[in-house]
Each structure stands twice: as structure tokens, then as C-alpha cells.
Write an enzyme that holds these catalytic residues in place. Structure first.
Site, PDB file in Angstrom:
ATOM      1  N   LYS A 131      38.261  31.875  44.593  1.00  0.00           N
ATOM      2  CA  LYS A 131      39.258  32.274  45.609  1.00  0.00           C
ATOM      3  C   LYS A 131      38.545  32.620  46.922  1.00  0.00           C
ATOM      4  O   LYS A 131      39.009  32.258  48.005  1.00  0.00           O
ATOM      5  CB  LYS A 131      40.097  33.466  45.126  1.00  0.00           C
ATOM      6  CG  LYS A 131      41.058  33.177  43.995  1.00  0.00           C
ATOM      7  CD  LYS A 131      42.151  32.171  44.321  1.00  0.00           C
ATOM      8  CE  LYS A 131      43.197  32.700  45.267  1.00  0.00           C
ATOM      9  NZ  LYS A 131      44.327  31.736  45.445  1.00  0.00           N
ATOM     10  N   THR A 174      43.599  36.901  46.981  1.00  0.00           N
ATOM     11  CA  THR A 174      43.574  38.067  46.100  1.00  0.00           C
ATOM     12  C   THR A 174      42.622  39.147  46.612  1.00  0.00           C
ATOM     13  O   THR A 174      41.660  38.850  47.330  1.00  0.00           O
ATOM     14  CB  THR A 174      43.111  37.625  44.684  1.00  0.00           C
ATOM     15  OG1 THR A 174      42.864  38.770  43.889  1.00  0.00           O
ATOM     16  CG2 THR A 174      41.827  36.811  44.739  1.00  0.00           C
ATOM     17  N   ASP A 175      42.881  40.383  46.197  1.00  0.00           N
ATOM     18  CA  ASP A 175      41.965  41.471  46.566  1.00  0.00           C
ATOM     19  C   ASP A 175      40.621  41.354  45.829  1.00  0.00           C
ATOM     20  O   ASP A 175      39.638  41.987  46.209  1.00  0.00           O
ATOM     21  CB  ASP A 175      42.608  42.844  46.302  1.00  0.00           C
ATOM     22  CG  ASP A 175      42.989  43.091  44.845  1.00  0.00           C
ATOM     23  OD1 ASP A 175      42.817  42.185  44.010  1.00  0.00           O
ATOM     24  OD2 ASP A 175      43.470  44.208  44.548  1.00  0.00           O
ATOM     25  N   GLU A 176      40.589  40.515  44.771  1.00  0.00           N
ATOM     26  CA  GLU A 176      39.356  40.425  43.980  1.00  0.00           C
ATOM     27  C   GLU A 176      38.187  39.828  44.758  1.00  0.00           C
ATOM     28  O   GLU A 176      37.040  39.966  44.359  1.00  0.00           O
ATOM     29  CB  GLU A 176      39.596  39.620  42.697  1.00  0.00           C
ATOM     30  CG  GLU A 176      40.673  40.239  41.839  1.00  0.00           C
ATOM     31  CD  GLU A 176      40.671  39.776  40.391  1.00  0.00           C
ATOM     32  OE1 GLU A 176      39.711  39.122  39.975  1.00  0.00           O
ATOM     33  OE2 GLU A 176      41.638  40.097  39.689  1.00  0.00           O
ATOM     34  N   TYR A 229      36.621  33.338  38.842  1.00  0.00           N
ATOM     35  CA  TYR A 229      37.928  33.272  39.515  1.00  0.00           C
ATOM     36  C   TYR A 229      37.823  33.784  40.940  1.00  0.00           C
ATOM     37  O   TYR A 229      38.198  33.103  41.902  1.00  0.00           O
ATOM     38  CB  TYR A 229      38.971  34.084  38.729  1.00  0.00           C
ATOM     39  CG  TYR A 229      40.220  34.404  39.548  1.00  0.00           C
ATOM     40  CD1 TYR A 229      41.110  33.385  39.913  1.00  0.00           C
ATOM     41  CD2 TYR A 229      40.502  35.702  39.981  1.00  0.00           C
ATOM     42  CE1 TYR A 229      42.238  33.655  40.682  1.00  0.00           C
ATOM     43  CE2 TYR A 229      41.625  35.980  40.745  1.00  0.00           C
ATOM     44  CZ  TYR A 229      42.485  34.958  41.085  1.00  0.00           C
ATOM     45  OH  TYR A 229      43.602  35.227  41.854  1.00  0.00           O
TER      46      TYR A 229
HETATM   47  P1  NAD Z   1      50.200  31.449  38.031  1.00  0.00           P
HETATM   48  O1  NAD Z   1      49.013  31.113  37.200  1.00  0.00           O
HETATM   49  O2  NAD Z   1      51.357  32.123  37.408  1.00  0.00           O
HETATM   50  O3  NAD Z   1      50.765  30.114  38.721  1.00  0.00           O
HETATM   51  C1  NAD Z   1      49.927  29.159  39.294  1.00  0.00           C
HETATM   52  C2  NAD Z   1      50.753  27.891  39.549  1.00  0.00           C
HETATM   53  O4  NAD Z   1      49.889  26.900  40.145  1.00  0.00           O
HETATM   54  C3  NAD Z   1      51.341  27.260  38.279  1.00  0.00           C
HETATM   55  O5  NAD Z   1      52.688  26.916  38.482  1.00  0.00           O
HETATM   56  C4  NAD Z   1      50.479  26.031  38.064  1.00  0.00           C
HETATM   57  O6  NAD Z   1      51.164  24.969  37.408  1.00  0.00           O
HETATM   58  C5  NAD Z   1      50.109  25.667  39.501  1.00  0.00           C
HETATM   59  N1  NAD Z   1      48.876  24.868  39.548  1.00  0.00           N
HETATM   60  C6  NAD Z   1      47.690  25.136  38.934  1.00  0.00           C
HETATM   61  N2  NAD Z   1      46.811  24.149  39.181  1.00  0.00           N
HETATM   62  C7  NAD Z   1      47.427  23.264  39.995  1.00  0.00           C
HETATM   63  C8  NAD Z   1      47.034  22.034  40.607  1.00  0.00           C
HETATM   64  N3  NAD Z   1      45.815  21.516  40.406  1.00  0.00           N
HETATM   65  N4  NAD Z   1      47.916  21.387  41.405  1.00  0.00           N
HETATM   66  C9  NAD Z   1      49.168  21.905  41.604  1.00  0.00           C
HETATM   67  N5  NAD Z   1      49.604  23.047  41.033  1.00  0.00           N
HETATM   68  C10 NAD Z   1      48.748  23.712  40.228  1.00  0.00           C
HETATM   69  O7  NAD Z   1      49.623  32.272  39.248  1.00  0.00           O
HETATM   70  P2  NAD Z   1      50.241  33.530  40.045  1.00  0.00           P
HETATM   71  O8  NAD Z   1      49.881  34.773  39.337  1.00  0.00           O
HETATM   72  O9  NAD Z   1      51.654  33.245  40.358  1.00  0.00           O
HETATM   73  O10 NAD Z   1      49.349  33.452  41.372  1.00  0.00           O
HETATM   74  C11 NAD Z   1      49.755  32.649  42.467  1.00  0.00           C
HETATM   75  C12 NAD Z   1      48.734  32.787  43.574  1.00  0.00           C
HETATM   76  O11 NAD Z   1      48.643  34.151  43.979  1.00  0.00           O
HETATM   77  C13 NAD Z   1      47.319  32.370  43.196  1.00  0.00           C
HETATM   78  O12 NAD Z   1      46.736  31.720  44.283  1.00  0.00           O
HETATM   79  C14 NAD Z   1      46.609  33.684  42.892  1.00  0.00           C
HETATM   80  O13 NAD Z   1      45.232  33.579  43.148  1.00  0.00           O
HETATM   81  C15 NAD Z   1      47.293  34.599  43.886  1.00  0.00           C
HETATM   82  N6  NAD Z   1      47.348  36.030  43.503  1.00  0.00           N
HETATM   83  C16 NAD Z   1      47.841  36.399  42.287  1.00  0.00           C
HETATM   84  C17 NAD Z   1      47.951  37.750  41.983  1.00  0.00           C
HETATM   85  C18 NAD Z   1      48.499  38.229  40.652  1.00  0.00           C
HETATM   86  O14 NAD Z   1      48.440  39.420  40.369  1.00  0.00           O
HETATM   87  N7  NAD Z   1      49.058  37.371  39.828  1.00  0.00           N
HETATM   88  C19 NAD Z   1      47.533  38.717  42.909  1.00  0.00           C
HETATM   89  C20 NAD Z   1      47.015  38.286  44.135  1.00  0.00           C
HETATM   90  C21 NAD Z   1      46.942  36.938  44.433  1.00  0.00           C
HETATM   91  O1  DAU Z   2      43.892  41.883  41.753  1.00  0.00           O
HETATM   92  C1  DAU Z   2      44.626  40.697  41.834  1.00  0.00           C
HETATM   93  C2  DAU Z   2      44.394  39.862  40.596  1.00  0.00           C
HETATM   94  O2  DAU Z   2      45.064  40.524  39.535  1.00  0.00           O
HETATM   95  C3  DAU Z   2      44.883  38.430  40.734  1.00  0.00           C
HETATM   96  O3  DAU Z   2      44.157  37.777  41.738  1.00  0.00           O
HETATM   97  C4  DAU Z   2      44.732  37.679  39.410  1.00  0.00           C
HETATM   98  O4  DAU Z   2      45.296  36.370  39.535  1.00  0.00           O
HETATM   99  C5  DAU Z   2      45.486  38.442  38.350  1.00  0.00           C
HETATM  100  O5  DAU Z   2      45.303  37.812  37.095  1.00  0.00           O
HETATM  101  C6  DAU Z   2      45.002  39.899  38.280  1.00  0.00           C
HETATM  102  O6  DAU Z   2      43.649  39.973  37.756  1.00  0.00           O
HETATM  103  P1  DAU Z   2      43.225  41.090  36.663  1.00  0.00           P
HETATM  104  O7  DAU Z   2      42.064  40.600  35.934  1.00  0.00           O
HETATM  105  O8  DAU Z   2      43.158  42.434  37.283  1.00  0.00           O
HETATM  106  O9  DAU Z   2      44.574  41.061  35.749  1.00  0.00           O
HETATM  107  P2  DAU Z   2      44.782  41.110  34.153  1.00  0.00           P
HETATM  108  O10 DAU Z   2      46.244  41.283  33.917  1.00  0.00           O
HETATM  109  O11 DAU Z   2      44.088  39.996  33.464  1.00  0.00           O
HETATM  110  O12 DAU Z   2      44.056  42.456  33.750  1.00  0.00           O
HETATM  111  C7  DAU Z   2      44.437  43.699  34.296  1.00  0.00           C
HETATM  112  C8  DAU Z   2      43.490  44.750  33.750  1.00  0.00           C
HETATM  113  O13 DAU Z   2      43.742  44.908  32.338  1.00  0.00           O
HETATM  114  C9  DAU Z   2      42.030  44.387  33.857  1.00  0.00           C
HETATM  115  O14 DAU Z   2      41.283  45.567  34.097  1.00  0.00           O
HETATM  116  C10 DAU Z   2      41.668  43.813  32.496  1.00  0.00           C
HETATM  117  C11 DAU Z   2      42.574  44.611  31.554  1.00  0.00           C
HETATM  118  N1  DAU Z   2      43.061  43.900  30.350  1.00  0.00           N
HETATM  119  C12 DAU Z   2      43.596  42.656  30.503  1.00  0.00           C
HETATM  120  C13 DAU Z   2      44.082  41.965  29.408  1.00  0.00           C
HETATM  121  C14 DAU Z   2      44.664  40.584  29.564  1.00  0.00           C
HETATM  122  C15 DAU Z   2      43.022  44.520  29.116  1.00  0.00           C
HETATM  123  O15 DAU Z   2      42.553  45.672  28.993  1.00  0.00           O
HETATM  124  N2  DAU Z   2      43.498  43.842  28.044  1.00  0.00           N
HETATM  125  C16 DAU Z   2      44.012  42.583  28.122  1.00  0.00           C
HETATM  126  O16 DAU Z   2      44.408  41.999  27.069  1.00  0.00           O
END
Ligand code: NAD
Ligand code: DAU
Length: 367
Positions: free
Chosen positions: A177, A148-150, A173
Site C-alpha cells: 500500500k 491505510t494508516d498501516e 500488505y
Molecule cells: P476487501 O478485501 O473487502 O475488498 C477488496 C475488493 O477489491 C474486492 O471486491 C476484490 O474483488 C477487489 N479486487 C481485488 N483484487 C482486484 C483486482 N486485481 N482487480 C480488481 N478488483 C480487485 O477490502 P476493503 O476492506 O473493502 O478495503 C478496500 C480498500 O480500503 C483497500 O484499498 C484497503 O487497502 C483500504 N483500507 C481498508 C481498511 C479496512 O479496515 N478494511 C482500512 C483502511 C484502508
Molecule cells: O488499519 C487499517 C487496516 O486495518 C486495513 O488497511 C486492513 O485492510 C485491515 O485488514 C485492517 O488490518 P488489521 O490487521 O489491523 O485488521 P485485522 O482485522 O486482521 O486485525 C485486527 C487486530 O486483531 C490485529 O491486531 C490482529 C488481531 N487479530 C486478527 C484476527 C483476524 C486477532 O487477534 N485474531 C484474529 O483472528
């Protein structure tokens, strides 16, 4: 010929061969789009989806491809060392795309332990299994870690995260990562595990669990519930349509150079409050409500502790090397997303039944 170029050519030859690929976390949001893409585009590959099926994992996400011959699900907890090893022994994977993780920042604040177990220990278990099983022919293999970019921390008003930006994670988180990224690089450097990492910005699109901002807001607007915006809504995120992320993962898996990192981003920065207002407009139109109805649901609530101000990715390396680019219009992507949630009511109802209500109350009541 440089080592990198030679490796890329060998990889392209391998693409045509039969390969067994492990995708972890394939039942989650991004993982399910990656699994579908690989199962559909590479019939010569056998795709093994290993997922623990936590609250975020949902096999319904893959119901359209579950009966394909080149797809198999293996319920696995990557935190279980023996289970990770057994999986590698059973399949001797040619490549790994590792997405399994605890992914929600808010949950990492209320309960960091699970993030340490899954994101750090789970990743190390997979690396150890790969190290053990791949020792005879590691150069033909690839361990692709999705990050992730975080990990880069928070930006001020100016600038972008590049692949050279120093790590500065701020939440449990992102710290977990960052830790897993360091372990992947260490196993590449020290033990020669061929590994690539990509760091992506915020994804949105179908199948995202409604704890994240966009699907949570869609669900609340649909049900006439308050839409919680943290703080003043001034935090900025760089949004990327999930299928663009899956396309980038496909390119990096096939053409990326081991030891390299690739940033993936939407070039699409939005303040949370502006994004929510745009979403409200789209929802009014889709639900045939008078303009302005949904905006009335916006409710400013207590900020997330340690809330990162701004993320913005420079993805020029990926664009230049592989010709990747994201879809140009955020509004189009958001419309597609809203349409998906409004027409997949059974999926949404299943996901928000049971524990979701408890989660929602604990996270938002009294905020
Ligand atoms: P998600 O939470 O939707 O899915 C995560 C999956 O991992 C689920 O299916 C869960 O059952 C599985 N999992 C969790 N713990 C596990 C374990 N111990 N063993 C096996 N499986 C397990 O997540 P996502 O949003 O699809 O993110 C996927 C990946 O991409 C993550 O590594 C996250 O850090 C990364 N990522 C997400 C975003 C985003 O915006 N969602 C952005 C950048 C990177
Ligand atoms: O940048 C990549 C990341 O983006 C991924 O690595 C994470 O897995 C993914 O969850 C996401 O993280 P964020 O914290 O940015 O996403 P989230 O959707 O939780 O929140 C987006 C923005 O909105 C953040 O600034 C917090 C705000 N927010 C979030 C929720 C859930 C609100 O204002 N209200 C809310 O109820």
C-alpha cells in the site's frame, strides 16, 4: 484566489453536472458502501464498479442497488494492463475512486505476491490509463487513491499518525500500500495527474469478509467456536464505522485538493482483548445466552509475525477542513454490526461456504 480554493469551487460546480465515476473494488467491504452512497446520493453520476470478484468481492453486497440506472458493473482485473486501458477508453472517466486491493495482512504474510500484483502493479496500470486518456483535460479530473494508516508503521504507547508522519510499513500488505501511495504521488508530481490520497484506520460494519477480527469473532461466537486472539490481545487499533469512512470519501472526492493527503480515523482506540470482551457481552445479550458464555470462547493463539502494536490516527485536518466527524459510540456501531450479521444469515453462510473453511484451517490450525 489560491489554486486550491479555485479547484474546490470548480469541483462543486462539476458536482452538479453529469459525471462518469469509476469505483474500483466496489464489490468489496468498503467499496460496496461507497458505491451505494454515490449511486443513491448523486443520481446525475454514472457509477462504474470495476471489480475482479476475488474471494473478497461479492455482488450480493450491492443487490439493493444493482438495477439502478446510474450503476453498472464491469468485471475487471486491474492487474491486466489492457483491461485497465480498455475501461478508461470506453468511459473516459471524470473521476476515479480506487479501492481495489488485496486487503488482509495475514494473507500478505502467507502469500505476498498477489499484494504486489494488485496493490502496486494494478494501481500503476490505472494511473497509466488515466495519464493516457486524460492528457487533454487533466485539471477537470481526479484520481482518488484509498489507502491505510498501516503505511505509517507502528506506534508505541503515545502519539498519533498525522499526514506528515514518515512512512514505515512493516508487513507485505502495508509495504504494498505504501508503494502504491508513492506511485500515486509520483504521478501527481511528475505528470500532473490530479490525485488525492486518504489513509484510514480499521473499518468495521456490515459486509466485511469474516477473515477480519470483528466479523470472524461474531461468526465464531455465533457458532460456539473458539475466538482466536493473537498474542496477549494487547495490540491496539483505532476503529471506524464503515459508513463514516464512506462519508469521508464523499467529502474528500468532492472537496479535496489535488496533491493533498487526508487521514481518517475513529478516535476510538481499543486493545483487541477489550474489544473482544465487549463483543462477547453484546453477543450474549443478542443471542439470549447467560452473561459470560461467549467470553469462555476466547482463546489466545500464536501471534501474527511482525504484529504492529498500535495504530491511532489524528484526523483533525479532515475535521477542520470539511467538518467531518465519526459516530460517537463504538458500542452502538458494534451493535448495528452484530445485528446485521445475525439477520443476514444467508450472506454469511454463502461467504463461509467452500474456500473459507480451507482458508480458516490453513491460518488457524496448529496456531
Ligand atoms: P476487501 O478485501 O473487502 O475488498 C477488496 C475488493 O477489491 C474486492 O471486491 C476484490 O474483488 C477487489 N479486487 C481485488 N483484487 C482486484 C483486482 N486485481 N482487480 C480488481 N478488483 C480487485 O477490502 P476493503 O476492506 O473493502 O478495503 C478496500 C480498500 O480500503 C483497500 O484499498 C484497503 O487497502 C483500504 N483500507 C481498508 C481498511 C479496512 O479496515 N478494511 C482500512 C483502511 C484502508
Ligand atoms: O488499519 C487499517 C487496516 O486495518 C486495513 O488497511 C486492513 O485492510 C485491515 O485488514 C485492517 O488490518 P488489521 O490487521 O489491523 O485488521 P485485522 O482485522 O486482521 O486485525 C485486527 C487486530 O486483531 C490485529 O491486531 C490482529 C488481531 N487479530 C486478527 C484476527 C483476524 C486477532 O487477534 N485474531 C484474529 O483472528
Amino acid at each position: 484566489m489560491g489554486v486550491g480554493k479555485k479547484h474546490q469551487e470548480e469541483k462543486l460546480i462539476n458536482m452538479k453536472k453529469e459525471r462518469i465515476i469509476l469505483i474500483t473494488g466496489g464489490a468489496g467491504f468498503i467499496g460496496s458502501h461507497v458505491v451505494r452512497r454515490f449511486v443513491s446520493n448523486y443520481p446525475g453520476y454514472m457509477i462504474i464498479n470495476a471489480d475482479k470478484l476475488t474471494y473478497a468481492g461479492n455482488l450480493e453486497n450491492l443487490s439493493d442497488i444493482e438495477s439502478k440506472k446510474n450503476y453498472k458493473f464491469e468485471k475487471t482485473d486491474i492487474v491486466n494492463k489492457q483491461a485497465a486501458m480498455a475501461l478508461f477508453r470506453k468511459y473516459n472517466f471524470d473521476g476515479v475512486i480506487h479501492l481495489a486491493a488485496e486487503s488482509h495482512v495475514d494473507r500478505s504474510i502467507t502469500g505476498p505476491d498477489e499484494f504486489v500484483f494488485t496493490n502496486i502493479v494494478g494501481t500503476v496500470n490505472l494511473l497509466n490509463a488515466a495519464l493516457d486518456i486524460w492528457k487533454n483535460a487533466p485539471e477537470e479530473k481526479l484520481f482518488y487513491h484509498i489507502s491505510t494508516d498501516e503505511v505509517y508503521g507502528s506506534l508505541g504507547k503515545e502519539g498519533f499518525f498525522t499526514e506528515e508522519t514518515a512512512y514505515d510499513p512493516k508487513s507485505p500488505y502495508s509495504a504494498s500500500k505504501a508503494s502504491s501511495d508513492h506511485m500515486v504521488r509520483a504521478y501527481n508530481h511528475t505528470f500532473g495527474i490530479p490525485a488525492v490520497i486518504s489513509n484510514c484506520s480499521n473499518n468495521y460494519g456490515p459486509n466485511q469478509f469474516p477473515e477480519k477480527l470483528i466479523p470472524l469473532a461474531i461468526n465464531n461466537i455465533k457458532n460456539n467456536k473458539p475466538v482466536p486472539v493473537y498474542g496477549k490481545g494487547e495490540n491496539i487499533r483505532d476503529w471506524l464505522y464503515v459508513e463514516d469512512h464512506a462519508a469521508a470519501i464523499d467529502l474528500i472526492f468532492h472537496r479535496g485538493t489535488p496533491g493533498e493527503t487526508y487521514n481518517i480515523g475513529g478516535n476510538n482506540e481499543w486493545k483487541n482483548i477489550d474489544l473482544i470482551r465487549l463483543l462477547c457481552k453484546i453477543m450474549d445479550r443478542k443471542l439470549d445466552r447467560p452473561a459470560g458464555t461467549s467470553e469462555k470462547l476466547i482463546t489466545f493463539v500464536k501471534d501474527r509475525p511482525g504484529h504492529d502494536l498500535r495504530y491511532a490516527i489524528d484526523s483533525s485536518k479532515l475535521q477542520k477542513e470539511f467538518g467531518w466527524s465519526p459516530i460517537p459510540s463504538f458500542e452502538t456501531g458494534l451493535e448495528k454490526t452484530v445485528d446485521w450479521y445475525l439477520s443476514n444469515t444467508r450472506w454469511l453462510e454463502n461467504v463461509i461456504s467452500g474456500d473459507y473453511e480451507k482458508y480458516y484451517d490453513s491460518m488457524y490450525s496448529g496456531r
